[in-house]
Design an enzyme around this catalytic site. Structure first.
Site, PDB file in Angstrom:
ATOM      1  N   ARG A 196       0.810  -1.230   0.000  1.00 17.37           N
ATOM      2  CA  ARG A 196       0.000   0.000   0.000  1.00 17.37           C
ATOM      3  C   ARG A 196       0.845   1.284   0.000  1.00 17.37           C
ATOM      4  O   ARG A 196       0.470   2.294   0.600  1.00 17.37           O
ATOM      5  CB  ARG A 196      -0.984   0.026   1.182  1.00 17.37           C
ATOM      6  CG  ARG A 196      -1.979  -1.099   1.164  1.00 17.37           C
ATOM      7  CD  ARG A 196      -2.902  -1.070  -0.060  1.00 17.37           C
ATOM      8  NE  ARG A 196      -3.666  -2.301  -0.123  1.00 17.37           N
ATOM      9  CZ  ARG A 196      -3.305  -3.351  -0.879  1.00 17.37           C
ATOM     10  NH1 ARG A 196      -2.241  -3.290  -1.685  1.00 17.37           N
ATOM     11  NH2 ARG A 196      -4.028  -4.443  -0.880  1.00 17.37           N
ATOM     12  N   SER A 243     -10.369   0.349   4.057  1.00 14.42           N
ATOM     13  CA  SER A 243      -9.614  -0.050   5.255  1.00 14.42           C
ATOM     14  C   SER A 243      -8.874   1.152   5.826  1.00 14.42           C
ATOM     15  O   SER A 243      -8.149   1.835   5.103  1.00 14.42           O
ATOM     16  CB  SER A 243      -8.602  -1.139   4.903  1.00 14.42           C
ATOM     17  OG  SER A 243      -9.296  -2.297   4.513  1.00 14.42           O
ATOM     18  N   GLU A 326      -3.608   3.252   6.927  1.00 15.26           N
ATOM     19  CA  GLU A 326      -3.601   3.164   5.460  1.00 15.26           C
ATOM     20  C   GLU A 326      -4.211   4.452   4.890  1.00 15.26           C
ATOM     21  O   GLU A 326      -3.747   4.978   3.891  1.00 15.26           O
ATOM     22  CB  GLU A 326      -4.415   1.947   5.006  1.00 15.26           C
ATOM     23  CG  GLU A 326      -4.388   1.761   3.498  1.00 15.26           C
ATOM     24  CD  GLU A 326      -4.931   0.411   3.064  1.00 15.26           C
ATOM     25  OE1 GLU A 326      -4.639  -0.593   3.744  1.00 15.26           O
ATOM     26  OE2 GLU A 326      -5.647   0.373   2.052  1.00 15.26           O
TER      27      GLU A 326
HETATM   28  C1  LIG Z   1     -15.338   1.043  -0.096  1.00 11.66           C
HETATM   29  C2  LIG Z   1     -13.850   1.122  -0.334  1.00 11.66           C
HETATM   30  C3  LIG Z   1     -13.132  -0.027  -0.599  1.00 11.66           C
HETATM   31  C4  LIG Z   1     -11.731   0.029  -0.810  1.00 11.66           C
HETATM   32  N1  LIG Z   1     -11.055  -1.128  -1.083  1.00 11.66           N
HETATM   33  C5  LIG Z   1      -9.720  -1.074  -1.335  1.00 11.66           C
HETATM   34  C6  LIG Z   1      -8.999  -2.286  -1.667  1.00 11.66           C
HETATM   35  O1  LIG Z   1      -9.552  -3.376  -1.749  1.00 11.66           O
HETATM   36  N2  LIG Z   1      -7.672  -2.172  -1.908  1.00 11.66           N
HETATM   37  C7  LIG Z   1      -7.010  -0.985  -1.834  1.00 11.66           C
HETATM   38  O2  LIG Z   1      -5.793  -0.957  -2.083  1.00 11.66           O
HETATM   39  N3  LIG Z   1      -7.671   0.166  -1.523  1.00 11.66           N
HETATM   40  C8  LIG Z   1      -8.998   0.143  -1.276  1.00 11.66           C
HETATM   41  N4  LIG Z   1      -9.677   1.298  -0.974  1.00 11.66           N
HETATM   42  C9  LIG Z   1      -8.924   2.563  -0.829  1.00 11.66           C
HETATM   43  C10 LIG Z   1      -8.840   3.403  -2.114  1.00 11.66           C
HETATM   44  O3  LIG Z   1      -9.902   3.109  -3.003  1.00 11.66           O
HETATM   45  C11 LIG Z   1      -7.512   3.205  -2.847  1.00 11.66           C
HETATM   46  O4  LIG Z   1      -6.405   3.534  -2.036  1.00 11.66           O
HETATM   47  C12 LIG Z   1      -7.473   4.083  -4.121  1.00 11.66           C
HETATM   48  O5  LIG Z   1      -6.436   3.643  -4.925  1.00 11.66           O
HETATM   49  C13 LIG Z   1      -7.284   5.565  -3.821  1.00 11.66           C
HETATM   50  O6  LIG Z   1      -7.434   6.278  -5.047  1.00 11.66           O
HETATM   51  P1  LIG Z   1      -8.036   7.742  -5.067  1.00 11.66           P
HETATM   52  O7  LIG Z   1      -7.983   8.237  -6.449  1.00 11.66           O
HETATM   53  O8  LIG Z   1      -9.370   7.754  -4.425  1.00 11.66           O
HETATM   54  O9  LIG Z   1      -6.964   8.497  -4.156  1.00 11.66           O
HETATM   55  P2  LIG Z   1      -7.261   9.598  -3.038  1.00 11.66           P
HETATM   56  O10 LIG Z   1      -8.051   8.996  -1.945  1.00 11.66           O
HETATM   57  O11 LIG Z   1      -7.767  10.828  -3.656  1.00 11.66           O
HETATM   58  O12 LIG Z   1      -5.782   9.841  -2.512  1.00 11.66           O
HETATM   59  C14 LIG Z   1      -5.119   8.832  -1.777  1.00 11.66           C
HETATM   60  C15 LIG Z   1      -3.642   9.204  -1.700  1.00 11.66           C
HETATM   61  O13 LIG Z   1      -3.094   9.163  -3.011  1.00 11.66           O
HETATM   62  C16 LIG Z   1      -2.553  10.458  -3.367  1.00 11.66           C
HETATM   63  N5  LIG Z   1      -2.882  10.663  -4.777  1.00 11.66           N
HETATM   64  C17 LIG Z   1      -4.098  10.620  -5.370  1.00 11.66           C
HETATM   65  N6  LIG Z   1      -3.964  10.832  -6.707  1.00 11.66           N
HETATM   66  C18 LIG Z   1      -2.649  11.008  -6.930  1.00 11.66           C
HETATM   67  C19 LIG Z   1      -1.872  11.285  -8.094  1.00 11.66           C
HETATM   68  N7  LIG Z   1      -2.444  11.402  -9.315  1.00 11.66           N
HETATM   69  N8  LIG Z   1      -0.540  11.423  -7.956  1.00 11.66           N
HETATM   70  C20 LIG Z   1       0.072  11.306  -6.742  1.00 11.66           C
HETATM   71  N9  LIG Z   1      -0.605  11.058  -5.618  1.00 11.66           N
HETATM   72  C21 LIG Z   1      -1.954  10.902  -5.710  1.00 11.66           C
HETATM   73  C22 LIG Z   1      -3.249  11.448  -2.447  1.00 11.66           C
HETATM   74  O14 LIG Z   1      -2.462  12.608  -2.230  1.00 11.66           O
HETATM   75  C23 LIG Z   1      -3.408  10.623  -1.172  1.00 11.66           C
HETATM   76  O15 LIG Z   1      -2.224  10.603  -0.449  1.00 11.66           O
HETATM   77  C24 LIG Z   1     -11.059   1.271  -0.754  1.00 11.66           C
HETATM   78  C25 LIG Z   1     -11.796   2.456  -0.502  1.00 11.66           C
HETATM   79  C26 LIG Z   1     -13.179   2.382  -0.294  1.00 11.66           C
HETATM   80  C27 LIG Z   1     -13.947   3.651  -0.051  1.00 11.66           C
END
Ligand SMILES: Cc1cc2nc3c(=O)[nH]c(=O)nc-3n(C[C@H](O)[C@H](O)[C@H](O)COP(=O)(O)OP(=O)(O)OC[C@H]3O[C@@H](n4cnc5c(N)ncnc54)[C@H](O)[C@@H]3O)c2cc1C
Length: 339
Positions: A196, A243, A326
């Site tokens: 992660r 998570s 996380e």
């Molecule tokens: C219901 C639910 C289920 C989930 N299940 C999983 C799972 O099974 N596995 C898992 O790994 N995660 C899971 N997640 C967490 C999440 O979906 C992942 O971590 C996802 O990849 C985050 O992407 P985001 O675009 O929403 O990032 P954000 O939440 O917007 O950002 C997360 C982090 O990434 C950084 N970031 C975002 N975009 C960029 C970019 N373009 N460049 C550099 N940094 C960036 C942000 O600054 C922040 O630190 C879940 C979340 C939810 C709500």
């Protein structure tokens, strides 16, 4: 309060207002209509908590991202980047700086002309869409990420994964814009991937992934099954960030975890500590999935943080394991998010 003290406070407030107005004017002059002021971070995050963003910028291209970062550097204001906001907890006070949001304007997909298993993907593409499109094209490698509700940029940054598939397994290179606005292409095998975490710094604007050939019919069936599995075990009716804690590493484990079953995930430890349903204000440890702290409707970031602190303390007391976050905390005034 003495009249003089009152006047000096008013003068100070007026000076701050002037600085803010000047800053906003400067940001608008540099970034044009793609910048907005005072947008709610709650509406940009799946947690639905968080105060206003001083400035919100939605770039249309990698050049725009460079311009945004150069502008933040010149004006000496902090910045953060978000995608779908599915793994962030924004402060109730909001963020006093520039929030760069990577979304649909940066979601192009291109297949390599010579090798159609190589896909170049924009950071704003939703990961579930990538999972479905690759499966339909008969390519495997990311199809099991169907239930990871973020963008590809956020997924690469977080090294998101599910069901034994992670971004690190497929990424051949990542295009990143650094703090000073310069762009570089980083080979996947030189990225310090961990569970992660990618260890990347800057803004991911695009990535190339390399996939394996498979049967589209089988892959689409898998996609459906993983999605069904996901729906059964996820409190989708409540805003959350997935998570909250990472699963403990092998080095963190103590003899006391034997009672929780195998593997001793963060969820199992929290459940065994008797915390399902534990609540502060509107934030609750989900009775369905103990590693999810959900917003029952009117949670504040402070409520969520209080629940996080109690969970950490209780799990530490009971099992001797200090759970690590996380979810990413977006702090007011910080230059970049905490890890
Ligand atoms: C219901 C639910 C289920 C989930 N299940 C999983 C799972 O099974 N596995 C898992 O790994 N995660 C899971 N997640 C967490 C999440 O979906 C992942 O971590 C996802 O990849 C985050 O992407 P985001 O675009 O929403 O990032 P954000 O939440 O917007 O950002 C997360 C982090 O990434 C950084 N970031 C975002 N975009 C960029 C970019 N373009 N460049 C550099 N940094 C960036 C942000 O600054 C922040 O630190 C879940 C979340 C939810 C709500």
């Amino acid at each position: 309060m003495a009249l003089r003290t009152c006047r000096s406070l008013f003068r100070r407030a007026a000076a701050i207002r002037n600085v803010k107005t000047e800053l906003r004017d400067e940001l608008s002059a540099q970034l044009g209509e793609s910048v907005k002021f005072g947008a709610s971070l709650a509406s940009l995050s799946t947690y639905r908590v968080g105060g206003p963003a001083e400035a919100l910028f939605e770039p249309c291209s990698a050049e725009d991202v460079s311009l945004g970062l150069r502008t933040a550097a010149t004006l000496e204001i902090p910045w953060i980047v978000v995608g779908l906001g599915s793994n962030i907890l924004a402060a109730d006070e909001g963020f006093a700086g520039l929030v760069i949001r990577m979304g649909q304007r940066l979601a192009d997909v291109a297949r390599d002309e010579d090798d159609d298993s190589l896909w170049t993907v924009g950071a704003g593409l939703p990961t579930p869409l990538l999972a479905k499109q690759t499966a339909a094209a008969g390519l495997e490698g990311v199809h099991r990420l169907i239930g990871v509700p973020g963008t590809v940029g956020g997924g690469v940054f977080m090294n998101a994964g599910a069901h034994a598939q992670e971004f690190r397994d497929v990424v051949t290179w990542v295009d990143v814009v650094a703090h000073d606005g310069t762009r570089s292409r980083i080979p996947g095998d030189s990225i310090p991937w961990r569970y992660r975490s990618s260890g990347l710094d800057g803004v991911v604007v695009a990535t190339q992934i390399s996939l394996q050939r498979g049967d589209p019919h089988d892959l689409l069936r898998d996609v459906k099954n993983y999605l069904r599995w996901r729906k059964r075990g996820t409190p989708f009716d409540r805003p959350c960030c997935g998570s909250v804690f990472r699963n403990p590493t092998a080095e963190q484990l103590t003899e006391r975890v034997d009672e929780v079953g195998s593997p001793p995930t963060a969820g199992r430890l929290i459940d065994a500590a008797g915390l399902k349903g534990f609540r502060v204000g509107g934030a609750e440890v989900s009775p369905m999935h103990a590693n999810y702290i959900v917003n029952t409707g009117d949670a504040t970031a402070r409520d969520v943080t209080s629940v996080i602190e109690t969970v950490r303390t209780r799990v530490l007391d009971r099992f001797g394991i200090d759970l690590q976050l996380e979810v990413r905390l977006l702090h007011q005034g910080s230059r970049r998010e905490d890890s």
